[in-house]
Design an enzyme around this catalytic site. Sequence first.
Site, mmCIF file in Angstrom:
data_model
loop_
_atom_site.group_PDB
_atom_site.id
_atom_site.type_symbol
_atom_site.label_atom_id
_atom_site.label_comp_id
_atom_site.label_asym_id
_atom_site.label_seq_id
_atom_site.Cartn_x
_atom_site.Cartn_y
_atom_site.Cartn_z
ATOM 1 N N THR A 1 -33.848 51.570 41.160
ATOM 2 C CA THR A 1 -34.388 50.210 41.179
ATOM 3 C C THR A 1 -33.292 49.271 41.677
ATOM 4 O OG1 THR A 1 -35.676 48.598 39.937
ATOM 5 C CG2 THR A 1 -33.910 49.713 38.731
ATOM 6 N N SER B 1 -36.510 47.633 32.725
ATOM 7 C CA SER B 1 -37.268 48.799 33.171
ATOM 8 C C SER B 1 -38.104 49.414 32.045
ATOM 9 C CB SER B 1 -36.320 49.861 33.732
ATOM 10 O OG SER B 1 -37.063 51.004 34.109
ATOM 11 N N LEU B 2 -39.364 49.622 32.348
ATOM 12 C CA LEU B 2 -40.272 50.303 31.424
ATOM 13 C C LEU B 2 -40.394 51.796 31.742
ATOM 14 C CD1 LEU B 2 -43.131 47.658 31.198
ATOM 15 C CD2 LEU B 2 -41.254 48.038 29.592
ATOM 16 N N SER B 3 -39.693 52.246 32.769
ATOM 17 C CA SER B 3 -39.809 53.645 33.198
ATOM 18 C C SER B 3 -39.556 54.648 32.083
ATOM 19 C CB SER B 3 -38.867 53.922 34.366
ATOM 20 O OG SER B 3 -39.305 53.246 35.510
ATOM 21 N N LYS C 1 -32.365 49.743 45.605
ATOM 22 C CA LYS C 1 -33.613 49.967 46.332
ATOM 23 C C LYS C 1 -33.673 48.979 47.496
ATOM 24 C CE LYS C 1 -37.157 49.816 43.656
ATOM 25 N NZ LYS C 1 -38.400 49.660 42.915
#
Length: 71
Positions: A61, A14-16, A65
């Site tokens: 995610t 994850s780049l969130s 999800k």
Amino acid sequence: MKKYLVIGNPIEHSLSPRLHNFWIKNNNLDAVYEKKQTNNDELENLILEVKKKNIHGINVTVPFKKAVIPY
């Protein structure tokens, strides 16, 4: 300080946090956005932490999800 999370399993990809913390810093907000690898048995406790306002928001995610297909 407000705390936000993205949860999932796996979560390493994850780049969130990188994206959201850039925005938080550039807007001088008193907040942090982190990622947390989470299992099904931890979801209820995370929801309680949101209700108690110890966590101020969660993004979700995989595998939590689900795609919703409108009919």
